[in-house]
Scaffold this motif. Structure first.
Motif, PDB file in Angstrom:
ATOM      1  N   VAL A 167     -37.653  31.611  17.578  1.00 53.32           N
ATOM      2  CA  VAL A 167     -38.889  32.063  18.223  1.00 53.32           C
ATOM      3  C   VAL A 167     -38.944  31.516  19.646  1.00 53.32           C
ATOM      4  CG1 VAL A 167     -41.401  31.773  18.231  1.00 53.32           C
ATOM      5  CG2 VAL A 167     -40.218  32.318  16.104  1.00 53.32           C
ATOM      6  N   ARG A 169     -36.505  30.629  21.505  1.00 56.53           N
ATOM      7  CA  ARG A 169     -35.481  31.225  22.371  1.00 56.53           C
ATOM      8  C   ARG A 169     -35.890  32.633  22.795  1.00 56.53           C
ATOM      9  NH1 ARG A 169     -29.948  31.000  19.516  1.00 56.53           N
ATOM     10  NH2 ARG A 169     -29.187  31.690  21.535  1.00 56.53           N
ATOM     11  N   VAL A 170     -36.468  33.406  21.863  1.00 57.16           N
ATOM     12  CA  VAL A 170     -36.912  34.751  22.227  1.00 57.16           C
ATOM     13  C   VAL A 170     -38.021  34.682  23.278  1.00 57.16           C
ATOM     14  CG1 VAL A 170     -38.102  36.810  21.369  1.00 57.16           C
ATOM     15  CG2 VAL A 170     -36.215  35.839  20.065  1.00 57.16           C
ATOM     16  N   LEU A 171     -38.911  33.692  23.125  1.00 49.96           N
ATOM     17  CA  LEU A 171     -39.998  33.544  24.096  1.00 49.96           C
ATOM     18  C   LEU A 171     -39.528  32.859  25.376  1.00 49.96           C
ATOM     19  CD1 LEU A 171     -42.978  32.435  21.819  1.00 49.96           C
ATOM     20  CD2 LEU A 171     -42.655  34.615  22.950  1.00 49.96           C
ATOM     21  N   ARG A 172     -38.313  32.347  25.352  1.00 50.16           N
ATOM     22  CA  ARG A 172     -37.769  31.576  26.492  1.00 50.16           C
ATOM     23  C   ARG A 172     -38.682  30.423  26.872  1.00 50.16           C
ATOM     24  NH1 ARG A 172     -35.498  36.314  30.196  1.00 50.16           N
ATOM     25  NH2 ARG A 172     -33.739  36.940  28.898  1.00 50.16           N
ATOM     26  N   LEU A 173     -39.095  29.648  25.880  1.00 44.23           N
ATOM     27  CA  LEU A 173     -39.857  28.431  26.170  1.00 44.23           C
ATOM     28  C   LEU A 173     -38.937  27.473  26.912  1.00 44.23           C
ATOM     29  CD1 LEU A 173     -41.762  27.699  22.824  1.00 44.23           C
ATOM     30  CD2 LEU A 173     -42.532  29.000  24.784  1.00 44.23           C
TER      31      LEU A 173
END
Lengths: 266, 268
Positions: A167, A169-173
């Motif tokens: 999650v 990584r998909v949101l690029r936190l």
């Protein structure tokens, strides 16, 4: 009315069993220790012997001749300081060891050896280093509490489910967002397990450390009472030590519940 | 280096091998596929055929050993909100409320482009799409599995992705809840025109929802066995389709592939 009765029954159901048990054990103690030639005082004698200490917890005649409140307060202060340092450093090191394979390989064997050293074994070394009782006691608390905090934090970080990492990584936190939004809350149950073990061990260690360093503190109070053969004073102090240890544990557990936002079960 | 030429999403000669040397296992071999904008594509295959691996490669969560993925002509290297994933087990953060789970994505994706009030409205709008506004203050642990998956879908939609990736999104749900959610996804797809890639092992789901079905052969070294275009008009109604000849033919074709041409491997 029915509601109040049901509630009263519920409260009685929780309170009565420990009260009855306490009464039973107290009676047995009273009977056993009332025999002539008994080495330990019965509870009735403990209360009469220590009545002055019980009703005047706040007296202060200077030096170490103080009420029990001041002794306990001094011990709690030492534990508070050492434990706070241990919590800060322990969580930081745990995050490092939990998130870096190389930090873990380098540090984990070291931690596994160091954590087996009994707390009091550090005391002579810290006295040699600090040349003063006060910082030495705080260091002993620190070194006692830090290992379970480090190890549990590291386990918590390593056990963050891959889903949450995906999650993030998909949101690029970014690193900081990952730390605050995912890492800390996901590892919170583990971190607070470490913190609870840590506070318990700290409280165990402080009494022993204070017996050796002297001065104001519940540990030295007990040792002093033994040297003066005031057995009733020792028993009273033990009761206080137990109750405060219980509340310290509850305090950390409660903080975990607040901070963990439902993920930390107590 | 090769560049995608005009297609919306292009998967080009993707191979994936996990591990090296003697323990290496080849999961995907030479998978190529073009997906048009607005297309609903289903990938179906037996368990362990590498369909999730393929989806993860498109998402950027797994790196292909060979081959490329292009989205609007640009090569995909890493995960990003333009390829939002709805994970099979919803993957909501249990310490955040329903609202905050979606808001976290909205805040991250639209920071600087929307004001705080706009981000709030956008969060609510996307929760409205999946009919979850009644539970915005609840935590994931307090709502049902179907609701969690709705929130997962809402979170993915809220990122305004170019491609929506659904990894067996309804796999863990009971049949009735699954049917409900399928209807909702169909409606959202009709309204918003998203490009969707959905992994599934449910033949009816694949035929009902998708424009095209990709049938994967069994692993190891899985590849695309057959492509089937579902030429059913939209909107589709599951009850009307029960006796529809095209539906039955499509269903039969996929079933035949799964059970005859690509027999189940016990070891998989």
């Amino acid at each position: 009315m029915q509601k109040i009765r049901a509630r009263a029954a519920q409260v009685a159901g929780v309170l009565l069993p420990p009260v009855i048990m306490l009464g039973l054990l107290g009676t047995i103690w009273e009977l056993v220790c009332s025999q002539p030639g008994s080495a330990l005082p019965p509870p009735s004698k403990v209360v009469t012997d220590t009545w002055e200490l019980i009703i005047h917890p706040l007296y202060d005649n200077g030096g170490i001749d103080k009420g029990l409140f001041w002794h306990l307060f001094a011990s709690i202060k030492r534990v508070g300081l050492g434990y706070a340092l241990a919590a800060g450093a322990g969580i930081a090191l745990g995050v490092l060891v939990g998130s870096s394979k190389w930090a873990m390989r380098a540090l984990d064997p070291l931690f596994q050896v160091l954590r087996t050293i009994p707390p009091l074994a550090w005391l002579p070394l810290s006295l040699a280093a600090f040349r003063d009782g006060q910082p030495s006691a705080i260091f002993v608390i620190f070194i006692t509490a830090i290992w379970p905090i480090i190890i549990n934090t590291a386990v918590g970080i390593r056990n963050i489910p891959q889903d949450y990492r995906n999650v993030s990584r998909v949101l690029r936190l970014n690193g900081f967002q990952f730390f605050t939004h995912i890492m800390l809350p996901a590892a919170a149950p583990y971190i607070f397990t470490g913190l609870r073990i840590g506070i318990g061990l700290s409280w165990l260690a402080i009494v022993a450390a204070e017996m050796l360093i002297g001065g104001v503190g519940i540990g030295f109070f007990i040792w002093d009472a033994w040297n003066s053969s005031l057995i009733s004073d020792i028993i009273l102090a033990l009761v206080y030590v137990g109750i405060i240890g219980f509340f310290l544990d509850r305090l950390v557990a409660f903080t975990g519940k607040l901070v963990g936002r439902g993920t930390v079960s107590v | 280096m090769n560049t995608g030429n005009g297609e919306y999403l292009r998967i080009e000669h993707v191979c994936k091998t996990f591990g090296t040397g003697a323990t290496a296992s080849e999961v995907l071999r030479d998978v190529s596929l073009d997906v048009a904008k607005g297309e609903y594509l289903a990938i179906i295959g037996h368990s362990g055929c590498g369909k999730s691996t393929l989806l993860n490669i498109v998402a950027g969560l797994t790196e292909a050993t060979q081959g490329y993925v292009f989205l609007e002509g640009r090569e995909v290297h890493q995960p990003g909100p333009d390829r939002a994933v709805v994970f099979q087990n919803h993957s909501l953060l249990p310490w955040l409320t329903v609202y905050d789970n979606v808001r976290l994505a909205v805040d991250k994706v639209f920071a600087g482009r929307m004001s705080s009030a706009e981000r709030h409205d956008w969060t609510l709008k996307n929760l409205e799409l999946v009919h979850m506004t009644h539970a915005i203050r609840k935590r994931p642990g307090e709502i049902s599995g179907g609701m969690k998956q709705r929130v997962g879908i809402s979170r993915a939609l809220a990122m305004s992705p170019k491609v929506l990736l659904l990894d067996e999104p309804f796999g863990a749900l009971d049949a009735l809840t699954r049917a409900h959610l399928q209807e909702e996804v169909m409606k959202i797809h009709a309204d918003l025109g998203n490009t969707v890639i959905m992994i599934t092992h449910d033949v009816d789901e694949a035929v009902l929802l998708s424009d095209r079905i990709v049938m994967m052969t069994n692993g190891p070294a899985a590849h695309i066995g057959e492509l089937h275009t579902v030429s059913l008009p939209r909107p589709r109604n599951r009850l009307d389709l029960i006796a529809d000849a095209t539906y039955i033919a499509s269903r039969a074709k996929v079933l035949e592939f799964l059970h005859k041409k690509s027999h189940y491997v016990e070891a998989a």
